[in-house]
Design an enzyme around this catalytic site. Structure first.
Site, short mmCIF file in Angstrom:
data_model
loop_
_atom_site.label_atom_id
_atom_site.label_comp_id
_atom_site.label_asym_id
_atom_site.label_seq_id
_atom_site.Cartn_x
_atom_site.Cartn_y
_atom_site.Cartn_z
N HIS A 192 15.86 -13.74 6.54
CA HIS A 192 16.93 -13.05 7.26
C HIS A 192 18.30 -13.45 6.72
O HIS A 192 19.24 -12.65 6.77
CB HIS A 192 16.81 -13.38 8.75
CG HIS A 192 17.64 -12.50 9.64
ND1 HIS A 192 17.50 -11.13 9.66
CD2 HIS A 192 18.62 -12.80 10.52
CE1 HIS A 192 18.38 -10.64 10.52
NE2 HIS A 192 19.06 -11.62 11.06
N SER A 250 21.67 -4.83 11.39
CA SER A 250 21.74 -6.27 11.10
C SER A 250 22.88 -6.61 10.15
O SER A 250 22.95 -6.05 9.06
CB SER A 250 20.45 -6.71 10.39
OG SER A 250 19.64 -7.41 11.23
N TYR A 267 9.91 -4.81 17.75
CA TYR A 267 9.24 -6.11 17.60
C TYR A 267 9.64 -7.11 18.69
O TYR A 267 9.03 -8.16 18.83
CB TYR A 267 9.48 -6.70 16.21
CG TYR A 267 10.93 -6.95 15.84
CD1 TYR A 267 11.67 -7.97 16.43
CD2 TYR A 267 11.55 -6.14 14.89
CE1 TYR A 267 12.99 -8.18 16.09
CE2 TYR A 267 12.88 -6.36 14.54
CZ TYR A 267 13.59 -7.38 15.15
OH TYR A 267 14.90 -7.58 14.81
N GLU A 268 10.66 -6.80 19.46
CA GLU A 268 11.05 -7.70 20.55
C GLU A 268 10.08 -7.60 21.72
O GLU A 268 10.12 -8.43 22.63
CB GLU A 268 12.47 -7.37 21.03
CG GLU A 268 13.51 -7.73 19.99
CD GLU A 268 14.90 -7.26 20.39
OE1 GLU A 268 15.50 -7.89 21.26
OE2 GLU A 268 15.37 -6.25 19.83
N MET A 297 12.88 -1.99 10.11
CA MET A 297 12.21 -2.16 11.41
C MET A 297 12.92 -1.41 12.54
O MET A 297 12.83 -1.82 13.70
CB MET A 297 12.14 -3.65 11.75
CG MET A 297 11.53 -4.52 10.65
SD MET A 297 11.67 -6.27 11.01
CE MET A 297 11.20 -6.99 9.42
N SER A 298 13.64 -0.36 12.20
CA SER A 298 14.41 0.34 13.24
C SER A 298 14.63 1.80 12.84
O SER A 298 13.91 2.35 12.02
CB SER A 298 15.78 -0.35 13.40
OG SER A 298 16.55 -0.19 12.23
N HIS A 352 22.78 -10.34 16.46
CA HIS A 352 22.98 -9.05 17.13
C HIS A 352 23.76 -9.28 18.42
O HIS A 352 23.25 -9.91 19.35
CB HIS A 352 21.64 -8.41 17.50
CG HIS A 352 20.88 -7.89 16.33
ND1 HIS A 352 20.87 -6.57 15.99
CD2 HIS A 352 20.12 -8.51 15.43
CE1 HIS A 352 20.14 -6.40 14.92
NE2 HIS A 352 19.66 -7.57 14.55
N ALA A 360 19.99 -2.46 7.98
CA ALA A 360 19.71 -3.25 6.78
C ALA A 360 18.28 -2.92 6.41
O ALA A 360 17.42 -2.82 7.29
CB ALA A 360 19.86 -4.73 7.09
N1 HPA Z 1 11.74 -5.19 5.20
C1 HPA Z 1 11.91 -4.78 6.48
N2 HPA Z 1 13.07 -4.80 7.10
C2 HPA Z 1 14.13 -5.24 6.40
C3 HPA Z 1 14.04 -5.67 5.08
C4 HPA Z 1 12.76 -5.63 4.44
O1 HPA Z 1 12.59 -6.01 3.27
N3 HPA Z 1 15.29 -6.04 4.70
C5 HPA Z 1 16.10 -5.82 5.76
N4 HPA Z 1 15.41 -5.34 6.79
#
Ligand code: HPA
Length: 273
Positions: free
Chosen positions: A248, A31, A86-87, A212-213, A62, A114
């Site tokens: 985000h 991200s 999550y998609e 999340m990845s 993305h 990220a």
């Molecule tokens: N949590 C989950 N995914 C993320 C975060 C977070 O705080 N920051 C960037 N991606």
């Protein structure tokens, strides 16, 4: 060999009709870090939507394409935009692009993301060298019929993130004067950011960063024998660690702020691993 492998072969055939490029190194951009792909010597790009059977990403920010090219003569394939659990895709689709890059010939995988900082010593904008991961909170991408061509039913995961590559990354970061934290990345499903209680759980599990990845991709890549390393960009403190709510936009803004250093570091990693 089963439906998952058949789908991979369909994608590979479709991709091979568009390019004969032979990557040595594969890079997945997280991200807000996608711009990196625009800074390399691009040979060819292939949009995910043009690959038959390919799961197509939907998240704003993305881009969905493979970028083929060279970083200091090293042939690379870069995923500009990844597929997230999550998609709504099954985990086997989430790791399909990773496996596809392995099937194209990439022996090494550089993962970036990220992430939220769980470790109290971390600050937004820090880079964290991933030393290990926790995937307990998401389904394994290896569930289902084993793809024997790739690896064993019960693969070892005692060193997912290559010590050899980690040493190179530490050396290169030091040479560039880029401070590097290190730690354990925990993958949760998202798409909601975690609750403060979940972050306390992650910390007690031994996690330093949460996202999340990545971990699922690392697992699939290790299963098929790729050498893996990973860098998290700590874009925010995880839930409950500051008074701020998570969004985000903050993730994107922090990633943008450190983009120049990030590009330097990734270039050095690709050139030296
Ligand atoms: N949590 C989950 N995914 C993320 C975060 C977070 O705080 N920051 C960037 N991606």
């Amino acid at each position: 060999m089963g439906a998952v492998y058949d789908k991979l072969e369909t994608c590979l055939k479709s991709l091979r009709e568009k390019t004969q490029f032979q990557p040595e190194v594969a890079v997945i951009l997280g991200s807000g870090l996608g711009d990196y792909a625009d800074s390399i010597t691009i040979e060819q790009t292939v949009n995910y939507t043009d690959i038959e059977g390919f799961p197509v990403s939907t998240v704003a920010g993305h881009k969905g394409r493979f970028v083929f090219g060279y970083v200091n003569q090293v042939p690379v394939v870069i995923m500009q935009g990844r597929v997230h659990y999550y998609e709504g895709y099954p985990m086997t689709d989430v790791v399909l692009p990773t496996r596809l890059m392995g099937m194209m010939g990439a022996k090494k995988l550089i993962l970036t993301n990220a992430a939220g900082g769980v470790n109290y010593d971390f600050h937004p904008g820090d880079f964290m060298l991933i030393t290990d991961h926790i995937t307990t909170a998401v389904p394994s991408p290896l569930i289902g019929e084993n793809i024997e061509k790739f690896g064993p039913r019960f693969p070892d995961m005692s060193q997912v993130y290559s010590l050899r590559m980690r040493e190179i990354i530490e050396r290169e970061a030091d040479r560039l004067g880029i401070p590097l934290q290190e730690g354990v990345y925990a993958q949760l499903t998202g798409p909601a950011y975690e609750t403060p209680a979940e972050i306390r759980m992650c910390r007690s599990w031994g996690a330093d960063a949460v996202g999340m990845s990545t971990a699922c991709e690392a697992m699939a890549a290790r299963h098929m024998g790729m050498e893996v390393c990973g860098i998290s960009c700590i874009t925010n403190l995880a839930a409950g660690m500051s008074k701020q709510q998570l969004d985000h936009k903050e993730v994107q803004e922090t990633a943008d702020r450190v983009a120049v250093q990030f590009k330097k570091l990734v270039t050095a990693i690709v050139s030296n691993v």
